[in-house]
Design a protein around this motif. Structure first.
Motif, PDB file in Angstrom:
ATOM      1  N   GLY A 186       0.558  -1.253  -0.024  1.00 35.60           N
ATOM      2  CA  GLY A 186      -0.169  -0.163  -0.369  1.00 35.60           C
ATOM      3  C   GLY A 186       0.779   1.616  -0.206  1.00 35.60           C
ATOM      4  O   GLY A 186       0.758   2.099  -0.875  1.00 35.60           O
ATOM      5  N   LEU A 187       1.502   1.352   1.060  1.00 35.87           N
ATOM      6  CA  LEU A 187       2.531   2.509   0.888  1.00 35.87           C
ATOM      7  C   LEU A 187       3.205   3.032   0.027  1.00 35.87           C
ATOM      8  O   LEU A 187       3.548   3.624  -1.193  1.00 35.87           O
ATOM      9  CB  LEU A 187       4.098   2.218   1.955  1.00 35.87           C
ATOM     10  N   LEU A 188       4.345   1.431  -0.935  1.00 38.40           N
ATOM     11  CA  LEU A 188       4.431   2.035  -2.768  1.00 38.40           C
ATOM     12  C   LEU A 188       3.682   2.197  -3.351  1.00 38.40           C
ATOM     13  O   LEU A 188       4.128   2.671  -4.394  1.00 38.40           O
ATOM     14  CB  LEU A 188       5.090   0.212  -2.891  1.00 38.40           C
ATOM     15  N   LEU A 189       2.620   1.950  -3.514  1.00 33.93           N
ATOM     16  CA  LEU A 189       1.214   2.670  -4.509  1.00 33.93           C
ATOM     17  C   LEU A 189       1.368   3.664  -3.829  1.00 33.93           C
ATOM     18  O   LEU A 189       1.433   4.933  -5.330  1.00 33.93           O
ATOM     19  CB  LEU A 189      -0.228   1.752  -4.664  1.00 33.93           C
ATOM     20  N   ILE A 190       1.057   4.451  -2.765  1.00 35.96           N
ATOM     21  CA  ILE A 190       0.996   6.182  -2.346  1.00 35.96           C
ATOM     22  C   ILE A 190       2.133   6.482  -2.861  1.00 35.96           C
ATOM     23  O   ILE A 190       2.031   7.217  -3.796  1.00 35.96           O
ATOM     24  CB  ILE A 190       0.657   6.011  -1.529  1.00 35.96           C
ATOM     25  N   ALA A 191       3.335   6.194  -2.907  1.00 36.68           N
ATOM     26  CA  ALA A 191       4.909   6.914  -3.378  1.00 36.68           C
ATOM     27  C   ALA A 191       5.011   6.577  -4.477  1.00 36.68           C
ATOM     28  O   ALA A 191       5.367   7.723  -5.577  1.00 36.68           O
ATOM     29  CB  ALA A 191       5.583   5.620  -2.573  1.00 36.68           C
ATOM     30  N   CYS A 192       3.792   5.431  -5.453  1.00 36.17           N
ATOM     31  CA  CYS A 192       4.158   5.230  -7.205  1.00 36.17           C
ATOM     32  C   CYS A 192       3.501   6.859  -7.817  1.00 36.17           C
ATOM     33  O   CYS A 192       3.411   7.472  -8.830  1.00 36.17           O
ATOM     34  CB  CYS A 192       4.296   4.424  -7.907  1.00 36.17           C
ATOM     35  N   LEU A 193       1.889   7.007  -7.339  1.00 30.12           N
ATOM     36  CA  LEU A 193       1.220   8.042  -7.311  1.00 30.12           C
ATOM     37  C   LEU A 193       1.654   9.502  -7.317  1.00 30.12           C
ATOM     38  O   LEU A 193       1.550  10.089  -7.872  1.00 30.12           O
ATOM     39  CB  LEU A 193      -0.425   8.038  -6.653  1.00 30.12           C
ATOM     40  N   LEU A 194       2.447   9.418  -5.859  1.00 22.46           N
ATOM     41  CA  LEU A 194       2.700  10.766  -5.511  1.00 22.46           C
ATOM     42  C   LEU A 194       4.294  11.557  -6.508  1.00 22.46           C
ATOM     43  O   LEU A 194       4.149  12.557  -7.099  1.00 22.46           O
ATOM     44  CB  LEU A 194       3.676  10.910  -4.013  1.00 22.46           C
ATOM     45  N   MET A 195       5.036  10.619  -6.893  1.00 21.59           N
ATOM     46  CA  MET A 195       6.138  11.308  -7.115  1.00 21.59           C
ATOM     47  C   MET A 195       6.038  11.233  -8.801  1.00 21.59           C
ATOM     48  O   MET A 195       5.208  10.696  -9.872  1.00 21.59           O
ATOM     49  CB  MET A 195       7.440  10.314  -7.730  1.00 21.59           C
ATOM     50  N   ARG A 196       6.619  12.700  -9.419  1.00 26.29           N
ATOM     51  CA  ARG A 196       6.644  13.232 -10.733  1.00 26.29           C
ATOM     52  C   ARG A 196       8.397  12.810 -11.257  1.00 26.29           C
ATOM     53  O   ARG A 196       8.515  14.271 -10.839  1.00 26.29           O
ATOM     54  CB  ARG A 196       5.574  14.524 -10.821  1.00 26.29           C
ATOM     55  N   THR A 197       8.442  13.656 -12.169  1.00 28.92           N
ATOM     56  CA  THR A 197       9.181  13.658 -13.441  1.00 28.92           C
ATOM     57  C   THR A 197       9.188  15.402 -13.958  1.00 28.92           C
ATOM     58  O   THR A 197       7.961  15.539 -14.067  1.00 28.92           O
ATOM     59  CB  THR A 197       9.813  13.201 -14.273  1.00 28.92           C
ATOM     60  N   ARG A 198       9.655  16.103 -14.061  1.00 26.84           N
ATOM     61  CA  ARG A 198       9.848  17.060 -14.221  1.00 26.84           C
ATOM     62  C   ARG A 198      10.573  17.482 -15.418  1.00 26.84           C
ATOM     63  O   ARG A 198       9.875  17.979 -16.556  1.00 26.84           O
ATOM     64  CB  ARG A 198       9.983  18.735 -13.444  1.00 26.84           C
ATOM     65  N   LEU A 199      11.504  17.421 -15.868  1.00 21.08           N
ATOM     66  CA  LEU A 199      12.752  17.205 -16.985  1.00 21.08           C
ATOM     67  C   LEU A 199      12.465  16.684 -17.752  1.00 21.08           C
ATOM     68  O   LEU A 199      12.020  14.959 -17.806  1.00 21.08           O
ATOM     69  CB  LEU A 199      13.925  17.076 -16.737  1.00 21.08           C
ATOM     70  N   PRO A 200      12.247  16.420 -19.715  1.00 21.31           N
ATOM     71  CA  PRO A 200      11.941  15.670 -20.328  1.00 21.31           C
ATOM     72  C   PRO A 200      13.594  14.892 -20.502  1.00 21.31           C
ATOM     73  O   PRO A 200      14.237  15.476 -20.139  1.00 21.31           O
ATOM     74  CB  PRO A 200      12.092  16.368 -21.589  1.00 21.31           C
ATOM     75  N   PRO A 201      12.548  13.871 -21.082  1.00 19.20           N
ATOM     76  CA  PRO A 201      14.447  12.927 -21.121  1.00 19.20           C
ATOM     77  C   PRO A 201      15.023  13.108 -21.882  1.00 19.20           C
ATOM     78  O   PRO A 201      14.699  14.324 -22.625  1.00 19.20           O
ATOM     79  CB  PRO A 201      13.721  11.630 -21.592  1.00 19.20           C
TER      80      PRO A 201
END
Length: 415
Positions: A186-201
């Motif tokens: 459950g905690l890993l699911l929350i982490a995946c939903l929260l983290m976002r990249t900003r810079l393009p590859p």
């Protein structure tokens, strides 16, 4: 760098396995007794079991170059999803092990799930979760990276206590591990939903060959990587053997169990405050100072005798090593001239550091011997950690010479 803490469950099991041959700290040596098998599946399984935690740490760090390369190519989300799914899978697989047969039939399942499988899974997410911070922070990067790696220490405080109560309570081993795995999922699911990249590859994939060649020519970076590998030996000596040391010196089992929580509490505070300290002292100075103080504390393991000494050593080494660990990723970022190479450089440094993670605890165990001569592994681990600090000092002088040279060249060209 979120240097993974040694699995407290693995460390506890290893300690209990070692204690099976010792009834009191002052026992005479019985190594020549005729009932010692000196071989066989159980005996060699016991020896192999001591490697599970080291292999786990090695896999977490050695996967770094692969994860770093994929991150630089824009594969943050696939890495996180695959890594988190694998973590959930191998945590649930651990529940299939039979606790009464740990050193026999269950050894394979524990080694594969906890040592290799879980290590690879965490390794896939380790570099991305740290490097992605650089997408969002620059001025506060060191503080935020320290806060990120502090999460590992917080988990190492709470999870073993929770597992201990679940396993020794109504649920038992299998259901207790499954309950823990469910919460972690459950905690890993929350982490995946929260983290976002900003810079393009990057439009072009970063060439690992070019990064590696540039890194090998960067003497400051080489010194930092070698210093990290040497320091890992000292870190895992304390993490793996503090509990065993306290139990063999006659301290009660309940306090010995919580000695790891004391150590991890110090780590948590150290990692959390690392960014604050570095804001005043600078990243290189903080890394050097914390590694020197942590190295000196390792030698104090020689004098461990009482609850007071265990508490002081646990808190002191936990804090200083926590500050040091909190500075490792910012230090590599500090030494990286191009932001597009941060993932690759962190991955390479992790891979080099994994050598110390793999070999540290088993070599210290060999120095310890069946007679439990504590000063030998303490001197070995402390000396290597001190050598790592010297390498960090060398890195600092290389940087200063480089800055002076650049300043002179700019003056000569009139820039």
């Amino acid at each position: 760098m979120s240097t993974p803490l040694a699995s407290d469950e693995t460390a506890t099991q290893a300690s209990e396995g070692n204690l099976q041959t010792v009834k009191s700290p002052g026992n005479p040596d019985h190594s020549d007794a005729p009932d010692f098998p000196d071989g066989g599946f159980t005996a060699w399984g016991t020896a192999l079991g001591a490697w599970i935690g080291s292999v786990n740490a090695f896999m977490i760090l050695s996967v770094g170059p692969v994860a770093g390369r994929m991150l630089d190519r824009g594969a943050f989300y696939p890495l996180m999803i695959i890594g988190c799914l694998l973590q959930c899978f191998f945590l649930f697989m651990l529940s299939l092990a039979k606790p009464n047969g740990y050193y026999q039939a269950s050894l394979d399942s524990i080694f594969l799930s906890q040592g290799i499988g879980s290590g690879v899974a965490i390794g896939l997410t380790n570099v991305p979760t740290i490097a992605v911070v650089s997408h969002h922070f620059q001025r506060r990067r060191s503080f935020v990276m320290g806060a990120v790696v502090a999460g590992a220490s917080m988990g190492s405080i709470l999870l073993p206590i929770m597992l201990n109560n679940l396993i020794n309570g109504r649920l038992g081993f299998a259901n207790g591990v499954r309950a823990s795995a469910g919460m972690t999922s459950g905690l890993l699911l929350i982490a995946c939903l929260l983290m976002r990249t900003r810079l393009p590859p990057q439009p072009q994939a970063v060439s690992y060959t070019r990064v590696l060649q540039n890194s090998l020519r960067d003497r400051a970076y080489v010194c930092a990587c070698l210093g990290m590998a040497a320091s890992e030996v000292g870190f895992f000596f304390v993490a793996f053997y503090l509990q065993l040391d306290s139990r063999l010196h006659g301290l009660n089992d309940r306090f010995s169990f919580y000695s790891l929580a004391i150590f991890n509490s110090g780590c948590f505070v150290g990692r959390l405050t690392a960014g604050i300290v570095s804001a005043y002292l600078g990243v290189p100075h903080t890394a050097i100072g914390s590694s020197l103080l942590a190295s000196a504390t390792i030698f104090a393991m020689i004098g461990l005798r009482s609850m007071t000494s265990v508490t002081l050593i646990g808190i002191s080494y936990g804090y200083f090593s926590g500050v040091y660990v909190g500075m490792m990723a910012p230090l590599i970022a500090y030494l990286t001239p191009e932001i597009s190479e941060i993932g690759a450089r962190i991955g390479i440094s992790f891979a080099v550091a994994s050598i110390g993670s793999l070999s540290g605890a088993p070599i210290c165990g060999a120095f310890l011997t069946s007679h439990y001569i504590w000063w030998k592994p303490a001197v070995f681990a402390g000396s290597l950690a001190t050598g790592g600090s010297i390498l960090f000092i060398s890195m600092y002088f290389i940087l200063k010479i480089r800055q002076k040279t650049a300043s002179v060249c700019s003056k000569e060209t009139g820039v």
